[in-house]
Write a protein that holds these residues in place. Structure first.
Motif, mmCIF file in Angstrom:
data_model
loop_
_atom_site.group_PDB
_atom_site.id
_atom_site.type_symbol
_atom_site.label_atom_id
_atom_site.label_comp_id
_atom_site.label_asym_id
_atom_site.label_seq_id
_atom_site.Cartn_x
_atom_site.Cartn_y
_atom_site.Cartn_z
ATOM 1 N N MET A 1 1.212 -1.032 0.132
ATOM 2 C CA MET A 1 0.437 0.237 -0.002
ATOM 3 C C MET A 1 0.572 1.482 -0.172
ATOM 4 S SD MET A 1 -2.748 -0.433 -0.542
ATOM 5 C CE MET A 1 -3.633 1.219 -0.521
ATOM 6 N N SER A 2 1.964 1.353 0.728
ATOM 7 C CA SER A 2 2.911 2.057 0.415
ATOM 8 C C SER A 2 3.544 3.095 -1.301
ATOM 9 C CB SER A 2 3.758 1.408 1.218
ATOM 10 O OG SER A 2 3.656 2.014 2.498
ATOM 11 N N VAL A 3 3.503 1.859 -1.821
ATOM 12 C CA VAL A 3 4.608 1.401 -3.135
ATOM 13 C C VAL A 3 3.129 2.229 -3.855
ATOM 14 C CG1 VAL A 3 4.918 1.098 -5.186
ATOM 15 C CG2 VAL A 3 6.008 0.146 -2.606
ATOM 16 N N ALA A 4 1.695 1.796 -3.536
ATOM 17 C CA ALA A 4 0.484 2.625 -4.848
ATOM 18 C C ALA A 4 0.504 3.792 -3.885
ATOM 19 C CB ALA A 4 -0.913 1.115 -4.111
ATOM 20 N N LYS A 5 -0.265 3.519 -2.847
ATOM 21 C CA LYS A 5 0.087 5.323 -2.142
ATOM 22 C C LYS A 5 1.026 6.744 -3.268
ATOM 23 C CE LYS A 5 -2.472 3.833 1.476
ATOM 24 N NZ LYS A 5 -2.284 4.893 2.879
ATOM 25 N N LEU A 6 2.105 6.113 -4.017
ATOM 26 C CA LEU A 6 2.687 6.448 -4.615
ATOM 27 C C LEU A 6 2.453 7.550 -6.088
ATOM 28 C CD1 LEU A 6 6.045 4.988 -3.758
ATOM 29 C CD2 LEU A 6 5.270 7.811 -2.509
ATOM 30 N N SER A 7 1.003 6.410 -6.347
ATOM 31 C CA SER A 7 0.553 6.687 -7.556
ATOM 32 C C SER A 7 -0.078 7.578 -7.573
ATOM 33 C CB SER A 7 -0.006 4.638 -8.175
ATOM 34 O OG SER A 7 -0.524 5.281 -9.116
ATOM 35 N N HIS A 8 -0.519 8.259 -8.837
ATOM 36 C CA HIS A 8 -1.778 8.747 -9.283
ATOM 37 C C HIS A 8 -2.909 8.469 -10.028
ATOM 38 C CE1 HIS A 8 -0.167 9.417 -12.820
ATOM 39 N NE2 HIS A 8 -0.852 9.592 -13.654
ATOM 40 N N GLY A 9 -2.713 7.274 -9.581
ATOM 41 C CA GLY A 9 -4.486 6.223 -10.647
ATOM 42 C C GLY A 9 -4.877 5.962 -9.537
ATOM 43 N N ASN A 10 -6.298 4.974 -10.049
ATOM 44 C CA ASN A 10 -6.322 4.540 -8.810
ATOM 45 C C ASN A 10 -6.316 3.202 -8.155
ATOM 46 O OD1 ASN A 10 -9.595 3.718 -7.631
ATOM 47 N ND2 ASN A 10 -10.375 3.705 -9.378
ATOM 48 N N ILE A 11 -6.375 3.738 -6.966
ATOM 49 C CA ILE A 11 -5.926 2.805 -6.015
ATOM 50 C C ILE A 11 -7.065 1.349 -5.300
ATOM 51 C CG2 ILE A 11 -3.278 3.502 -6.165
ATOM 52 C CD1 ILE A 11 -4.910 4.023 -3.007
ATOM 53 N N LYS A 12 -8.747 2.053 -5.541
ATOM 54 C CA LYS A 12 -9.163 1.244 -4.565
ATOM 55 C C LYS A 12 -8.920 -0.578 -5.239
ATOM 56 C CE LYS A 12 -13.540 2.362 -4.012
ATOM 57 N NZ LYS A 12 -15.350 3.167 -3.980
ATOM 58 N N ILE A 13 -8.893 -0.913 -6.077
ATOM 59 C CA ILE A 13 -8.492 -2.088 -6.341
ATOM 60 C C ILE A 13 -7.756 -2.770 -6.049
ATOM 61 C CG2 ILE A 13 -8.142 -4.114 -7.722
ATOM 62 C CD1 ILE A 13 -9.392 -2.425 -10.042
ATOM 63 N N ASN A 14 -6.549 -1.568 -5.243
ATOM 64 C CA ASN A 14 -4.890 -2.576 -4.479
ATOM 65 C C ASN A 14 -5.873 -2.611 -3.332
ATOM 66 O OD1 ASN A 14 -4.318 -0.952 -6.765
ATOM 67 N ND2 ASN A 14 -2.238 -1.512 -6.576
ATOM 68 N N ALA A 15 -6.220 -1.591 -2.649
ATOM 69 C CA ALA A 15 -6.794 -1.916 -1.217
ATOM 70 C C ALA A 15 -7.483 -2.772 -1.085
ATOM 71 C CB ALA A 15 -7.394 -0.242 -0.975
ATOM 72 N N ILE A 16 -9.142 -3.022 -1.738
ATOM 73 C CA ILE A 16 -9.541 -3.657 -1.720
ATOM 74 C C ILE A 16 -8.914 -5.447 -1.476
ATOM 75 C CG2 ILE A 16 -11.888 -5.286 -2.639
ATOM 76 C CD1 ILE A 16 -12.470 -2.330 -3.526
ATOM 77 N N TYR A 17 -8.223 -5.630 -2.757
ATOM 78 C CA TYR A 17 -7.350 -6.780 -2.821
ATOM 79 C C TYR A 17 -6.548 -7.202 -1.511
ATOM 80 C CZ TYR A 17 -4.455 -10.945 -4.292
ATOM 81 O OH TYR A 17 -4.176 -11.955 -4.171
ATOM 82 N N GLY A 18 -6.005 -5.490 -0.746
ATOM 83 C CA GLY A 18 -4.857 -5.893 0.205
ATOM 84 C C GLY A 18 -5.893 -6.091 1.652
ATOM 85 N N LEU A 19 -7.002 -5.840 1.919
ATOM 86 C CA LEU A 19 -7.722 -5.649 2.662
ATOM 87 C C LEU A 19 -8.389 -7.596 3.007
ATOM 88 C CD1 LEU A 19 -9.197 -4.683 5.223
ATOM 89 C CD2 LEU A 19 -10.877 -3.945 3.887
ATOM 90 N N ILE A 20 -9.212 -8.004 1.744
ATOM 91 C CA ILE A 20 -9.126 -8.706 1.779
ATOM 92 C C ILE A 20 -8.170 -9.994 2.038
ATOM 93 C CG2 ILE A 20 -10.501 -10.908 0.272
ATOM 94 C CD1 ILE A 20 -11.967 -8.741 -1.391
ATOM 95 N N ALA A 21 -6.546 -9.921 1.363
ATOM 96 C CA ALA A 21 -5.467 -11.043 1.254
ATOM 97 C C ALA A 21 -5.930 -10.813 2.787
ATOM 98 C CB ALA A 21 -4.964 -10.680 0.771
ATOM 99 N N ALA A 22 -5.736 -9.901 3.499
ATOM 100 C CA ALA A 22 -5.103 -9.932 5.095
ATOM 101 C C ALA A 22 -6.647 -11.154 5.799
ATOM 102 C CB ALA A 22 -4.615 -8.306 5.528
ATOM 103 N N ILE A 23 -7.710 -10.161 5.912
ATOM 104 C CA ILE A 23 -8.267 -10.450 6.364
ATOM 105 C C ILE A 23 -8.408 -11.980 6.646
ATOM 106 C CG2 ILE A 23 -10.529 -11.316 6.407
ATOM 107 C CD1 ILE A 23 -11.328 -8.412 6.540
ATOM 108 N N LEU A 24 -8.196 -13.019 4.660
ATOM 109 C CA LEU A 24 -8.680 -14.517 4.857
ATOM 110 C C LEU A 24 -7.381 -15.413 5.376
ATOM 111 C CD1 LEU A 24 -10.039 -14.160 1.275
ATOM 112 C CD2 LEU A 24 -10.811 -15.313 3.420
ATOM 113 N N ILE A 25 -6.187 -14.267 5.420
ATOM 114 C CA ILE A 25 -4.904 -15.166 6.262
ATOM 115 C C ILE A 25 -4.889 -14.829 7.381
ATOM 116 C CG2 ILE A 25 -2.213 -14.658 5.975
ATOM 117 C CD1 ILE A 25 -2.351 -13.533 3.659
#
Length: 163
Positions: free
Chosen positions: A27-51
């Protein structure tokens, strides 16, 4: 972990490359982007919750079976020894997962309400606390280590009192 690489690769980067942590995470790398990081945030949250959920489920199942087996032991000494070992393991799990969850949730949901230096401190605790405390947790339970530390402190105290 591989999907994180592709999620980051698709983002456009044009801003600076300064990550506001002492280590690099998705997420630190994704936040450096000026693009839409919503998918990154959702995937990261789902992965963390599942793991995390998967880990907690199997740890709970294991300890349920261990406690059941320990209760059925005939010897009180054997039960005490088994529970003593379980206590060390549970302490190790707690000192690993509590900072991890705290870091995850403050990083995700703390937003701008938590000062930047607190985020860095929490992130460093998450990385440094478990490997630092694990030898202490297991060492305290080991009789030879405990006796060696006591001898070291008493010997040092005796040397200081002789001066």
């Amino acid at each position: 972990m591989i999907p994180f690489t592709f999620l980051i690769k698709r983002l456009p980067f044009c801003r600076g490359n300064l990550i506001h942590h002492t280590y690099c995470d998705h997420m630190s790398v994704a936040k450096l982007s000026h693009g839409n990081i919503k998918i990154n945030a959702i995937y990261g949250l789902i992965a963390a919750i599942l793991i995390g959920g998967f880990d907690m489920f199997w740890i709970s199942m294991s300890y349920t079976m261990i406690i059941h087996a320990v209760i059925n032991l005939s010897s009180a000494d054997a039960r005490h020894k088994a529970f003593s070992t379980c206590t060390s393991h549970i302490c190790a799990i707690v000192i690993t997962y509590v900072p991890a969850f705290f870091n995850f949730f403050t990083h995700r949901f703390g937003g701008h309400t938590i000062p930047h230096h607190v985020h860095i401190f929490i992130a460093n605790l998450y990385l440094l606390l478990p490997p630092t405390l694990n030898p202490i947790v297991y060492g305290v339970k080991t009789k030879q280590i405990r006796e060696g530390v006591i001898k070291l402190f008493f010997r040092e105290k005796d040397i200081l009192s002789m001066r």
